[in-house]
Scaffold this motif. Sequence first.
Motif, PDB file in Angstrom:
ATOM      1  N   MET A   1       0.844  -1.176   0.000  1.00 28.81           N
ATOM      2  CA  MET A   1       0.000   0.000   0.000  1.00 28.81           C
ATOM      3  C   MET A   1       0.888   1.237   0.000  1.00 28.81           C
ATOM      4  N   ALA A   2       0.545   2.233  -0.783  1.00 24.70           N
ATOM      5  CA  ALA A   2       1.354   3.457  -0.901  1.00 24.70           C
ATOM      6  C   ALA A   2       1.245   4.301   0.361  1.00 24.70           C
ATOM      7  N   ASP A   3       2.337   4.999   0.681  1.00 22.92           N
ATOM      8  CA  ASP A   3       2.358   5.886   1.841  1.00 22.92           C
ATOM      9  C   ASP A   3       1.556   7.138   1.511  1.00 22.92           C
ATOM     10  N   LYS A   4       0.540   7.425   2.307  1.00 25.36           N
ATOM     11  CA  LYS A   4      -0.334   8.562   2.039  1.00 25.36           C
ATOM     12  C   LYS A   4      -0.118   9.698   3.027  1.00 25.36           C
ATOM     13  N   THR A   5       1.076   9.824   3.584  1.00 26.78           N
ATOM     14  CA  THR A   5       1.339  10.924   4.504  1.00 26.78           C
ATOM     15  C   THR A   5       1.455  12.214   3.721  1.00 26.78           C
ATOM     16  N   LEU A   6       1.032  13.291   4.340  1.00 23.19           N
ATOM     17  CA  LEU A   6       1.101  14.594   3.702  1.00 23.19           C
ATOM     18  C   LEU A   6       2.526  15.116   3.731  1.00 23.19           C
ATOM     19  N   PRO A   7       2.929  15.864   2.711  1.00 24.90           N
ATOM     20  CA  PRO A   7       4.271  16.426   2.725  1.00 24.90           C
ATOM     21  C   PRO A   7       4.400  17.429   3.867  1.00 24.90           C
ATOM     22  N   SER A   8       5.610  17.520   4.411  1.00 23.31           N
ATOM     23  CA  SER A   8       5.809  18.444   5.521  1.00 23.31           C
ATOM     24  C   SER A   8       5.753  19.879   5.014  1.00 23.31           C
ATOM     25  N   VAL A   9       5.203  20.744   5.837  1.00 23.13           N
ATOM     26  CA  VAL A   9       5.073  22.148   5.489  1.00 23.13           C
ATOM     27  C   VAL A   9       6.281  22.880   6.042  1.00 23.13           C
ATOM     28  N   THR A  10       7.051  23.466   5.144  1.00 18.31           N
ATOM     29  CA  THR A  10       8.225  24.227   5.556  1.00 18.31           C
ATOM     30  C   THR A  10       7.964  25.702   5.302  1.00 18.31           C
ATOM     31  N   ALA A  11       8.797  26.548   5.893  1.00 16.91           N
ATOM     32  CA  ALA A  11       8.665  27.993   5.685  1.00 16.91           C
ATOM     33  C   ALA A  11       8.793  28.321   4.200  1.00 16.91           C
ATOM     34  N   ASP A  12       9.675  27.619   3.495  1.00 17.89           N
ATOM     35  CA  ASP A  12       9.851  27.870   2.063  1.00 17.89           C
ATOM     36  C   ASP A  12       8.600  27.500   1.269  1.00 17.89           C
ATOM     37  N   SER A  13       7.965  26.382   1.613  1.00 21.46           N
ATOM     38  CA  SER A  13       6.770  25.984   0.876  1.00 21.46           C
ATOM     39  C   SER A  13       5.619  26.943   1.154  1.00 21.46           C
ATOM     40  N   VAL A  14       5.543  27.449   2.375  1.00 20.19           N
ATOM     41  CA  VAL A  14       4.515  28.449   2.709  1.00 20.19           C
ATOM     42  C   VAL A  14       4.782  29.724   1.930  1.00 20.19           C
ATOM     43  N   GLU A  15       6.033  30.165   1.903  1.00 21.22           N
ATOM     44  CA  GLU A  15       6.403  31.376   1.155  1.00 21.22           C
ATOM     45  C   GLU A  15       6.045  31.240  -0.321  1.00 21.22           C
ATOM     46  N   GLU A  16       6.345  30.090  -0.900  1.00 19.15           N
ATOM     47  CA  GLU A  16       6.049  29.876  -2.310  1.00 19.15           C
ATOM     48  C   GLU A  16       4.545  29.893  -2.565  1.00 19.15           C
ATOM     49  N   ALA A  17       3.785  29.249  -1.700  1.00 22.77           N
ATOM     50  CA  ALA A  17       2.328  29.226  -1.849  1.00 22.77           C
ATOM     51  C   ALA A  17       1.747  30.640  -1.721  1.00 22.77           C
ATOM     52  N   LEU A  18       2.261  31.420  -0.783  1.00 26.74           N
ATOM     53  CA  LEU A  18       1.780  32.794  -0.614  1.00 26.74           C
ATOM     54  C   LEU A  18       2.141  33.655  -1.821  1.00 26.74           C
ATOM     55  N   HIS A  19       3.310  33.432  -2.374  1.00 28.17           N
ATOM     56  CA  HIS A  19       3.721  34.170  -3.564  1.00 28.17           C
ATOM     57  C   HIS A  19       2.792  33.843  -4.743  1.00 28.17           C
ATOM     58  N   ARG A  20       2.472  32.553  -4.920  1.00 28.87           N
ATOM     59  CA  ARG A  20       1.553  32.148  -5.987  1.00 28.87           C
ATOM     60  C   ARG A  20       0.168  32.744  -5.753  1.00 28.87           C
ATOM     61  N   LEU A  21      -0.275  32.758  -4.504  1.00 31.38           N
ATOM     62  CA  LEU A  21      -1.577  33.327  -4.168  1.00 31.38           C
ATOM     63  C   LEU A  21      -1.633  34.803  -4.545  1.00 31.38           C
ATOM     64  N   SER A  22      -0.551  35.525  -4.295  1.00 28.57           N
ATOM     65  CA  SER A  22      -0.493  36.957  -4.600  1.00 28.57           C
ATOM     66  C   SER A  22      -0.672  37.233  -6.088  1.00 28.57           C
ATOM     67  N   LYS A  23      -0.278  36.290  -6.919  1.00 23.29           N
ATOM     68  CA  LYS A  23      -0.327  36.460  -8.375  1.00 23.29           C
ATOM     69  C   LYS A  23      -1.670  36.051  -8.986  1.00 23.29           C
ATOM     70  N   LYS A  24      -2.543  35.429  -8.200  1.00 23.34           N
ATOM     71  CA  LYS A  24      -3.830  34.979  -8.724  1.00 23.34           C
ATOM     72  C   LYS A  24      -4.689  36.179  -9.121  1.00 23.34           C
ATOM     73  N   PRO A  25      -5.406  36.085 -10.242  1.00 28.13           N
ATOM     74  CA  PRO A  25      -6.283  37.184 -10.648  1.00 28.13           C
ATOM     75  C   PRO A  25      -7.380  37.406  -9.608  1.00 28.13           C
ATOM     76  N   GLY A  26      -7.645  38.654  -9.320  1.00 29.16           N
ATOM     77  CA  GLY A  26      -8.713  39.008  -8.395  1.00 29.16           C
ATOM     78  C   GLY A  26      -8.294  39.116  -6.946  1.00 29.16           C
ATOM     79  N   VAL A  27      -7.132  38.587  -6.578  1.00 31.08           N
ATOM     80  CA  VAL A  27      -6.679  38.682  -5.195  1.00 31.08           C
ATOM     81  C   VAL A  27      -6.216  40.106  -4.931  1.00 31.08           C
ATOM     82  N   LYS A  28      -6.877  40.760  -3.987  1.00 31.51           N
ATOM     83  CA  LYS A  28      -6.536  42.136  -3.639  1.00 31.51           C
ATOM     84  C   LYS A  28      -5.442  42.191  -2.578  1.00 31.51           C
ATOM     85  N   ALA A  29      -5.560  41.326  -1.595  1.00 34.40           N
ATOM     86  CA  ALA A  29      -4.600  41.330  -0.492  1.00 34.40           C
ATOM     87  C   ALA A  29      -4.786  40.067   0.321  1.00 34.40           C
TER      88      ALA A  29
END
Length: 142
Positions: free
Chosen positions: A1-29
């Motif tokens: 059976m495949a391991d279904k654990t979630l990837p660990s959340v690091t400060a870098d992954s959070v930063e990258e996700a927030l950066h992508r969120l900032s670029k989404k159309p319609g996101v004001k802040a």
Amino acid sequence: MADKTLPSVTADSVEEALHRLSKKPGVKAWLMLDRSNGAVLKTNGQISLIRPARSTNKTSLPSPTGGSFSTDVNVNTNNETQAAQELASMVWSFLSSAGSLVDEVDSEDELKLLRLRTRKQEIVIVPEPKYLLVVIHDTPPV
């Protein structure tokens, strides 16, 4: 059976996700708040254009002490800082009320997402274990 654990959340992954969120159309802040006390940890966008600061007094929310997140957009004016803190205080109050409602309805349940939609914008609040993510974006056409 495949391991279904979630990837660990690091400060870098959070930063990258927030950066992508900032670029989404319609996101004001967006704001990232400390989960334990509602302090503003990080912001992006001009909060004062969405909701200008209304008071000259400091709000009761504390400032972050750990410095785990830096401000993505240079908040160089007192008005911008005050607007972010006032919005954070309102979100904190709203989240506390919603959490109390969930507890009263079912004490074994948990608040996972809040969406507040108006004619002009939508505020999405995502409670995470260590922080709250608040995203303000344009209301999509119906």
